[in-house]
Design a protein around this motif. Sequence first.
Motif, short mmCIF file in Angstrom:
data_model
loop_
_atom_site.label_atom_id
_atom_site.label_comp_id
_atom_site.label_asym_id
_atom_site.label_seq_id
_atom_site.Cartn_x
_atom_site.Cartn_y
_atom_site.Cartn_z
N LYS A 30 5.56 3.36 1.66
CA LYS A 30 4.97 2.09 1.22
C LYS A 30 4.84 1.17 2.43
CE LYS A 30 6.25 0.05 -2.62
NZ LYS A 30 7.04 -0.72 -3.61
N LEU A 31 3.64 0.63 2.60
CA LEU A 31 3.39 -0.34 3.66
C LEU A 31 3.41 -1.74 3.07
CD1 LEU A 31 0.40 1.36 5.55
CD2 LEU A 31 2.84 1.91 5.62
N THR A 32 4.13 -2.64 3.70
CA THR A 32 4.19 -4.03 3.23
C THR A 32 4.13 -4.97 4.42
OG1 THR A 32 6.61 -4.10 3.28
CG2 THR A 32 5.58 -3.42 1.21
N ASP A 33 3.58 -6.15 4.19
CA ASP A 33 3.62 -7.19 5.23
C ASP A 33 4.82 -8.08 4.97
OD1 ASP A 33 2.47 -8.23 2.88
OD2 ASP A 33 1.45 -9.82 4.00
N ALA A 34 6.00 -7.48 5.14
CA ALA A 34 7.26 -8.14 4.77
C ALA A 34 7.44 -9.49 5.45
CB ALA A 34 8.43 -7.23 5.08
N SER A 35 6.96 -9.63 6.68
CA SER A 35 7.14 -10.88 7.42
C SER A 35 5.88 -11.72 7.43
CB SER A 35 7.57 -10.58 8.86
OG SER A 35 6.54 -9.87 9.54
N GLY A 36 4.93 -11.41 6.55
CA GLY A 36 3.63 -12.08 6.59
C GLY A 36 3.67 -13.57 6.34
N SER A 37 4.60 -14.03 5.49
CA SER A 37 4.61 -15.43 5.14
C SER A 37 5.01 -16.34 6.29
CB SER A 37 5.55 -15.66 3.94
OG SER A 37 6.85 -15.21 4.26
N ASN A 38 5.79 -15.82 7.24
CA ASN A 38 6.21 -16.66 8.36
C ASN A 38 6.12 -15.96 9.72
OD1 ASN A 38 8.31 -14.87 8.16
ND2 ASN A 38 9.82 -16.37 7.48
N GLY A 39 5.60 -14.73 9.74
CA GLY A 39 5.53 -14.00 11.00
C GLY A 39 4.15 -13.49 11.32
N TYR A 40 3.13 -14.22 10.90
CA TYR A 40 1.77 -13.76 11.13
C TYR A 40 1.27 -14.23 12.50
CZ TYR A 40 0.69 -18.54 9.57
OH TYR A 40 0.64 -19.91 9.44
N PHE B 157 0.87 -1.18 0.00
CA PHE B 157 0.00 0.00 0.00
C PHE B 157 0.90 1.22 0.00
CE2 PHE B 157 -2.53 3.30 2.06
CZ PHE B 157 -3.76 3.17 1.44
N GLU B 158 0.90 1.97 -1.11
CA GLU B 158 1.82 3.10 -1.26
C GLU B 158 1.02 4.40 -1.37
OE1 GLU B 158 5.81 4.24 -3.89
OE2 GLU B 158 4.37 2.75 -4.62
N PHE B 159 1.44 5.42 -0.63
CA PHE B 159 0.70 6.67 -0.61
C PHE B 159 1.66 7.84 -0.35
CE2 PHE B 159 0.77 4.78 3.55
CZ PHE B 159 1.05 5.83 4.42
N SER B 160 1.14 9.03 -0.61
CA SER B 160 1.94 10.24 -0.48
C SER B 160 1.88 10.79 0.94
CB SER B 160 1.44 11.31 -1.45
OG SER B 160 1.98 12.57 -1.14
N VAL B 161 3.01 11.33 1.42
CA VAL B 161 3.05 12.04 2.69
C VAL B 161 3.59 13.45 2.46
CG1 VAL B 161 3.20 10.05 4.22
CG2 VAL B 161 5.30 10.95 3.20
N SER B 162 3.26 14.00 1.30
CA SER B 162 3.64 15.38 1.00
C SER B 162 3.05 16.32 2.03
CB SER B 162 3.13 15.76 -0.40
OG SER B 162 3.19 17.15 -0.59
#
Length: 400
Positions: free
Chosen positions: A183-193, A156-161
């Motif tokens: 940008k928000l990502t669930d980088a550890s989602g596959s093994n850290g949920y 999920f990517e958005f502006s913080v201007s």
Amino acid sequence: MATTFKNFLSNDIAQTRTLLHESIPITGSIVSGTYGTLTTDLSLDTNIKSYGHGMFSSVYDYPYLSSSANQIFDITVGLSADSNAYTATTQQKAKKLNIYNQMAQYLVGYDHTGSIKRFKLPAAGGAVEKQMDDCYFIPFSRLLVKDEIKKGSFSFEFSVSGSDATPSFVETQGGDYFSDRIKLTDASGSNGYFVDSPAGEYGVLFGTSSGPIGHVAYLEGEAAGNSLTNPMVGLIYYQAGVMVMTVSVFQVSDYDQGPGLLDAALYNVGTVHEDPKIVDLGDVTTVGFGHAVTGATIANLADGLRNRIKNISFNNTTELNSTIYFCRVAHNDFNYSSNPTYLNGSKLRVKNRASDTPVSYITTVGLYSADNELLAVAKLSEPLRKDPTNEITLRVRLDY
């Protein structure tokens, strides 16, 4: 109708589970701009549906009055009664509280006293858990999510201007408006949920700066290129298909009503605050989310975030459960047919001499219940010849 039945043995039935994934890209141009006009009236986007109750806005992929339109997600805002901004809120105070409580009941549940739990970010590295009392909620359509969001695929990517998110500003500033992005990502989602939610599994959303090449780190304490310094900014509920984001991503770290996540050194120039303006209320003191949420409606706040979205992407998951039946036809099975046309004058049509072996042609497989009631029928693409000299195994799969 069959007159001879053959029972399945335990090794004739197998169960399988298959996960099918589909990539779902949602660009910011669809969310804001494609079907609207570049004016300060954000409600002119014809693919955005507002409601009389004013508790959320719905985003469609086409103008929502079109028969081809599909809802893709909703946007709403909720405040906890423990929020610093709640007591100062003058617009839709009760509705913002109700939204928070409803989402918390559904996604977090109740504690041992029967009280609704608050949203919180898990403790990391010995730190205490962080409560999320001011939140954006984005429930995605089941049409997109299917059975669940694939773990580790959400972005999920958005502006913080520092400027306000109005179409007129985007028109005059063009691409510069999206130069400051997170940008928000669930980088550890596959093994850290986590699995302690009544709505199923959920993962943590980590924030990282994602501006152009050579950009600075916009988040407090973030070191560009070092994922270990990315702060936790929200949660993604995989089966429910709901994103929860703390509004701290629109507040500087030294904000007086509660510390935010943005680097104060970048957004404060002398005595001037350059916090991202979610809603421009016409007041120069209205900076950051903390001030806007007290005087703006939920629809205003939803439009503000919507016009800051650059991209959303994830992979959905469809769970396909299958039962496979191996229909084994031995050499001495089903060499005759119960079809009346199989006989002619009490003689087999497929035999020229009495010494000829019987022949049949298999065209259909029927699956029956224990009391011999037909439950399912499988048709073959072409008839299979069957006689005492061969054996056949037919694989029948039921998907559900």
